[in-house]
Design an enzyme around this catalytic site. Structure first.
Site, short mmCIF file in Angstrom:
data_model
loop_
_atom_site.label_atom_id
_atom_site.label_comp_id
_atom_site.label_asym_id
_atom_site.label_seq_id
_atom_site.Cartn_x
_atom_site.Cartn_y
_atom_site.Cartn_z
N GLY A 238 -58.59 47.29 -63.55
CA GLY A 238 -59.68 46.32 -63.50
C GLY A 238 -59.41 45.15 -64.42
N ILE A 465 -60.61 53.66 -65.03
CA ILE A 465 -59.97 52.49 -64.42
C ILE A 465 -58.45 52.58 -64.51
CG2 ILE A 465 -61.98 51.01 -64.67
CD1 ILE A 465 -60.74 49.79 -67.17
N LEU A 629 -56.67 60.13 -79.22
CA LEU A 629 -57.21 61.26 -78.48
C LEU A 629 -56.15 61.96 -77.64
CD1 LEU A 629 -60.48 59.45 -77.43
CD2 LEU A 629 -60.25 61.22 -79.19
N THR A 633 -51.58 59.15 -73.07
CA THR A 633 -52.37 58.11 -72.41
C THR A 633 -52.57 56.93 -73.36
OG1 THR A 633 -54.41 59.25 -73.04
CG2 THR A 633 -53.56 59.68 -70.83
N LYS A 700 -61.01 54.52 -82.03
CA LYS A 700 -61.40 53.12 -81.99
C LYS A 700 -61.21 52.43 -80.64
CE LYS A 700 -60.86 51.84 -86.86
NZ LYS A 700 -59.98 51.12 -87.80
N VAL A 702 -58.22 51.90 -77.39
CA VAL A 702 -56.86 51.39 -77.38
C VAL A 702 -56.56 50.55 -76.14
CG1 VAL A 702 -55.99 53.30 -78.78
CG2 VAL A 702 -56.01 53.53 -76.28
N GLU A 704 -57.26 47.47 -75.18
CA GLU A 704 -56.99 46.04 -75.18
C GLU A 704 -56.09 45.56 -76.31
OE1 GLU A 704 -60.76 43.90 -73.48
OE2 GLU A 704 -61.29 45.91 -74.14
#
Ligand SMILES: Cc1cc2nc3c(=O)[nH]c(=O)nc-3n(C[C@H](O)[C@H](O)[C@H](O)COP(=O)(O)OP(=O)(O)OC[C@H]3O[C@@H](n4cnc5c(N)ncnc54)[C@H](O)[C@@H]3O)c2cc1C
Ligand code: SF4
Lengths: 737, 326
Positions: A238, A465, A629, A633, A700, A702, A704
């Protein structure tokens, strides 16, 4: 305690579906009796439609309807946005043409082939007016945008910049520009709209925000929100463009209502350049000044970005300048100029991506004036607390990003002189830049449920997304429930699930993750309560504190032979399931803290001295983004951001014909993005960071930050390699000849 | 896309007969044709698929080589008869498009691929090449990728093929069959500059089929090289390219070929550049002189002016690399 899943590089839980092509994206949902719709776009950029000949189109076999402004139903809400993500849309309400490619008709037919053929036969006649798209010529007409609710004001001023400039030792004044860039996710925007009767609507939509979409559409069509269901199980990227309901969603719904059929509308690649937003062009003036030892004394950042005639989206490029360095005198402003173009929108790191190019280039220029290492200059002006909000950071581990990144890259091998390093014929340059992105959290809800077979189902509206939301939520839920990930099924993408925010602003992990965690913990607590206070069982009579949960089994901490499975607890108490729904708010401690992720890019480029071709040969980027996390990814998000940063630096630009304001570069052959051969292996350092304040899960976001600073790091490396400062992106070879 | 009829022909004569009908387009790999049909630039009523015709062989032809029109770009690039004896051809092919496209694209289709001029590819825009007399918006519009050589006031579209640039440097000949039998068209005559009729791009007549291309043996074929400069590392059309070949003996250039791509309306043989080289030792100085001569008479426009300098450097660099390589 159960071995924690959070943090592990778990493969995507939807990975197999994706690579086998069985993940169902919006346009692929099987809906009975579906008709296909194709949008006809305007071929002028400003004026009026004087005639529309749809006769030939209507005669194409299989055509069900041709909607135009002459027969389309009125949608009074189309031009009344209420939320930040709402856009003014153009849905056949009148004869005005406001930009190239604007929808002027919609053809609905039994097949896509018939619909697209018929669409090519719609003939429009216009009274065209002169259209303007050259931003630099309009800059005098710049105006200040209104502050968006909950967002920083367009202007800021701290200290006394003029006084500081009067005494500065070194100073850089420069203008930087960034072009219009279109998002171009792999999956084009797509909707299937199904009206059931007059007042129930289901939308299968490729969206970053199912609830925002529901709100916008239900208001515009005067439907009860609960009568509109939005489903979005998989989204093929997106980047901000799918954060809003654009014209095509309205049009699909209008067509479904008008024809009484389900209507599928998947826009074309060319239309991706027409009416679904883009990162607007910016012109940015930066003044950076320092004393002899490199202490920043003044920063001024004046941003003008382009927008349409009918909307006021402003690219907030200067916000990053307010907080990134400890500088006492900082003045920033944002202005807009109106052009005869479609409306821009959020694009991965809106503001930070474009603004950091200007700020971090200017700092690099300043480092040469000061004869100071660019990294030393950043360290010299390290902000220990947020100089803008005047609050402590919830956590900030940027210093470690600088030192670990620089060490891995071999920054110390940089020769200070530009054009002083070579590899054979190639000129070699090193460049660096700081990255930062706000760590947001919005209210979000989630529901967790343990069933009598000992499996769990966890639900939150939300969207994946392509970032890995399914995966990390499964991990968070498993840990919270005290279960293994294999037994936890997380589902999302449906407005019948608990409400969550838009997947934008890198806030999904933070917001939805916190809700999922608390929902899981609540169910676990209930299970323990039942085990110790309910009917019988091996743990009965113990205190809740004495019990642990491990892979779906409750165990006594004192005597590990005493255990009770979730299945057994439920069965004994005659329950089919236990569930809890949690409405999570912003964490209270956030108010007293400034919350940002940070990072640093170190990039090597090679430049062909004859041709000016730039190749990025090495990237080392270090990030501190709270709890990671899932290392796999998260890495994908970082490298994805960096690759786009590479495109922003070297390739991407949407060009319009200056005489007609029409987009010229409207496919992926003309609009270049990096290909594999442009992308080197990237070394991503994830710096450990514990943040007790930012949210319940300490992560926090990640999505962008990866792109932020890459444009400048590459431009700085190009300067170091060649001695040529390019202040206008992208750095195409003609600028280096 | 406009609906169309499709047929697959297995015999050359049948295919040629079909080709005489109105609204017929031949189909090979389809990477140009289908793309343009999707855009609405090509609107054939019938597509005649040539792929079952026996025109795919690559074989020795005397001292040279014969390449069937349906041989794929991949097959040609890696063929042992080509890769060694005609490095420039192999290099040019492999610099083009992507492996997937090269696996589909044919030699005939490659020669006949259409310009990438964005206005040409957008049927809602005027374009003299697409619609005679409608005007050329590229002249004063956005023209970064357009041509600086061989241009006219009607059209400045670049010929995009890499392969054709190499074939011209190798003195290749295009063999075609039509109603009137076979013809052999030298590469230098195959593509034509736009002049006042930009719709006419080649010497091919209506309904004719390219059967094969022959590449002769030559004293310079083996010492040949292709350099392509583009906006990204791969998968992009040339901003500028050069196919060069040299026959050097006794320290002196006996004969030379310099052909430019990406900057001209057709594969552009720079005879003035060749003249700069012949009779002199192959030195950097004469390579630079050749580069300068290659762009003499160039007509730059607003966004493509950089191509003048770029083409100059491309020629000099290609020659330098060639001599360095040998
Ligand atoms: C994304 C993309 C990138 C590309 N990049 C490059 C690049 O970097 N460099 C480059 O050189 N090219 C590039 N190309 C172009 C590509 O090389 C051509 O599309 C291809 O060579 C055409 O061959 P084809 O067999 O697919 O032709 P088709 O599309 O089948 O045919 C093209 C035309 O030739 C006609 N035709 C085909 N064969 C015959 C025949 N035997 N006799 C008579 N007429 C015939 C057809 O009727 C049609 O008009 C690119 C293409 C794409 C889509
Ligand atoms: S340059 Fe040629 S192809 Fe391009 S718009 Fe002009 S006439 Fe058409």
């Amino acid at each position: 305690m159960t071995a924690s899943s959070v943090g592990k590089p778990l493969d995507r839980v939807d990975g197999r579906l994706k690579v086998t092509g069985t993940a169902t994206f919006s346009a692929e949902v099987a809906v009975a009796n579906v008709a296909h719709a194709v949008i006809v776009g305007a071929t002028i950029s400003k004026g009026k439609i004087t005639a529309l000949d749809v006769g030939e189109a209507q005669r194409v076999p299989g055509v069900v309807a041709v909607l135009t402004h002459l027969n389309a139903a009125k949608v009074p809400g189309a031009d009344k946005p209420t939320e930040m993500t709402d856009k003014v849309v153009q849905v056949l309400q009148n004869d005005a043409v406001l930009y190239d490619g604007q929808p002027i008709a919609l053809v609905v037919a039994d097949t896509l082939e018939h619909a697209s053929h018929a669409a090519s036969l719609v003939k429009a006649t216009y009274a065209a007016e002169a259209a303007i798209c050259e931003m630099d010529k309009e800059i005098g007409a710049g105006f200040a945008p209104k502050a968006a609710p909950g967002r920083p004001p367009p202007d800021s001023n701290r200290g006394d910049i003029d006084a500081a400039l009067a005494t500065a030792f070194a100073r850089v004044d420069a203008t930087y520009t960034t072009p219009c860039e279109n998002h171009n996710p792999l999956e084009m925007h797509a909707t299937i709209a199904v009206f059931q009767g007059e007042d129930h609507l289901t939308l299968y939509d490729a969206t970053q925000g199912i609830f925002g979409l529901r709100k916008r559409i239900s208001k515009a069509f005067d439907l009860k929100p609960e009568n509109v269901r939005v489903i979005s199980h998989f989204v093929g990227g997106g980047f901000g463009s799918k954060g809003s309901a654009w014209s095509h969603v309205f049009l699909a719904a209008m067509a479904s209502r008008a024809t009484g059929r389900a209507v599928k509308l998947s826009i074309t690649r060319q239309q991706m350049f027409a009416f679904v937003g883009y990162r607007p062009q910016t012109i940015q003036q930066v003044t950076a000044a320092a004393s002899k030892d490199g202490t920043l004394v003044a920063l001024r950042h004046e941003v003008t970005s382009a927008t349409s005639r009918f909307d006021t989206f402003a690219e907030p490029s200067a916000n990053v300048t307010r907080m990134l360095y400890a500088c006492p005198n900082v003045k920033t402003s944002h202005r807009l100029v109106r052009l005869d173009v479609a409306t821009p929108t959020f694009t991965r790191a809106p503001g930070e991506a474009s603004g950091s190019f200007a700020l971090e280039s200017a700092l690099d220029e300043l480092s040469y004036s000061l004869k100071m290492d660019p990294l030393a200059l950043r360290l010299k002006n390290y902000a220990e607390t947020d100089p803008d909000e005047k609050k402590p950071f919830s956590s900030k581990t940027l210093r470690d990003c600088y030192t670990q990144g620089a060490a891995k890259f071999g920054w110390s091998k940089r020769k200070p002189e530009p054009r002083s390093m070579r590899d054979g014929n190639w000129l070699v340059g090193f460049g660096m830049a700081t990255a930062t992105y706000p760590s947001r959290q919005s209210a979000a809800s989630a529901l967790a449920r343990v069933k009598k077979d000992g499996s769990a189902q966890v639900l939150a509206g939300s969207q994946d997304i392509g970032t890995g939301t399914y995966t990390i939520m499964t991990q968070i839920a498993a840990d919270a429930l005290g279960m293994s990930v294999e037994r936890v099924h997380f589902d999302l993408g449906d407005t019948t699930f608990p409400e969550t925010p838009v997947s934008g602003g890198s806030q999904t992990a933070s917001s939805v993750g916190s809700a999922v965690k608390r929902a899981g913990m609540a169910v676990r607590t209930k299970l323990i309560d039942l085990a110790v206070k309910g009917k019988g069982g091996p743990l009965n009579g113990m205190s809740a504190e004495q019990v642990d949960a491990e892979a779906g089994v409750l165990v006594s901490k004192q005597d590990r032979t005493k255990s009770d499975s979730y299945e057994a607890v439920l069965a004994r108490n005659g329950l089919d399931q236990i569930e809890e729904k949690i409405d999570e708010k912003e964490k209270a401690e956030r108010k007293d803290h400034s919350t940002h992720a940070f990072g640093a890019h170190f990039i090597e480029v090679k430049v062909d001295p004859d041709f000016g071709e730039v190749r990025v040969s090495r990237v080392v980027s270090a990030f501190a983004a709270g709890k990671i996390l899932n290392r796999k990814t998260a890495r994908s998000q970082f490298i994805g951001g960096i690759v786009w940063g590479l495109g922003l630096a070297l390739h991407e630009h949407t060009e319009r014909d200056p005489r007609t304001s029409r987009v010229v570069t409207k496919d992926l052959a003309d609009y270049h993005v990096p290909v594999h051969a442009d992308v080197p292996d990237m070394d991503i350092v994830m710096v450990d960071e514990v943040d007790p304040y930012v949210n319940e899960i300490g992560a926090k976001g990640v999505g962008e930050i990866g792109i932020v600073g890459v444009g400048a790091a590459i431009a700085n490396a190009v300067y170091h390699a060649t001695g040529k400062r390019v202040r206008s992106l992208p750095i195409t070879l003609d600028k280096l000849l | 896309m406009k609906p169309f009829a499709y047929s697959r022909e297995t015999g050359l004569d049948h295919a040629l007969a079909r080709g005489k009908e109105d609204g017929v387009r031949y189909l090979a790999g389809g990477t140009t044709l289908i793309d343009l049909m999707r855009l609405g630039v090509e609107e054939p009523s019938t597509v005649v698929d040539l792929r079952a015709l026996p025109l795919r062989d690559i074989k020795a032809d005397g001292d040279g080589v014969q390449i069937g029109a349906l041989a794929t770009n991949t097959e040609v690039a890696y063929h042992p008869l080509i890769a060694k004896a005609y490095p420039v051809l192999s290099e040019a092919l492999l610099s083009g498009a992507s492996p997937q496209l090269r696996n589909m694209a044919s030699v005939g289709g490659n020669l006949l691929q259409r310009t990438r001029c964005s206005y040409f590819r957008d049927p809602s825009s005027p374009c003299n090449k697409r619609m005679a007399g409608s005007g050329c918006p590229a002249l004063d519009g956005y023209n970064r990728s357009n041509a600086i050589l061989g241009v006219s006031s009607s059209c400045i579209a670049t010929h995009p093929s890499d392969m054709a640039v190499a074939l011209l440097a190798l003195d290749a000949v295009v063999h075609v069959r039509g109603g009137g039998g076979e013809r052999a068209v030298p590469m230098g005559d195959f593509h034509v500059a736009p002049g006042s009729t930009p719709a006419v791009e080649t010497a091919l007549q209506k309904g004719e089929i390219i059967t094969h291309v022959t590449v002769p043996a030559s004293p310079f074929a083996q010492r040949s090289h292709y350099v392509k400069v583009r906006d990204r590392a791969s998968y992009a059309f040339a901003l500028s390219s050069a196919a060069v070949a040299l026959d050097v003996s006794g320290g002196v250039v006996k004969s030379a070929r310099v052909v430019l791509g990406g900057v001209a309306t057709k594969p552009w043989r720079a005879t003035e550049a060749e003249a700069e080289l012949v009779g002199k030792p192959p030195t950097s100085m004469s390579f630079d002189a050749a580069g300068a001569a290659a762009v003499r008479g160039a007509v730059p426009r607003t966004h493509n002016a950089f191509k003048v300098e770029l083409a100059k450097r491309t020629v000099a660099r290609a020659l330098r690399d060639l001599v360095g390589k040998a």
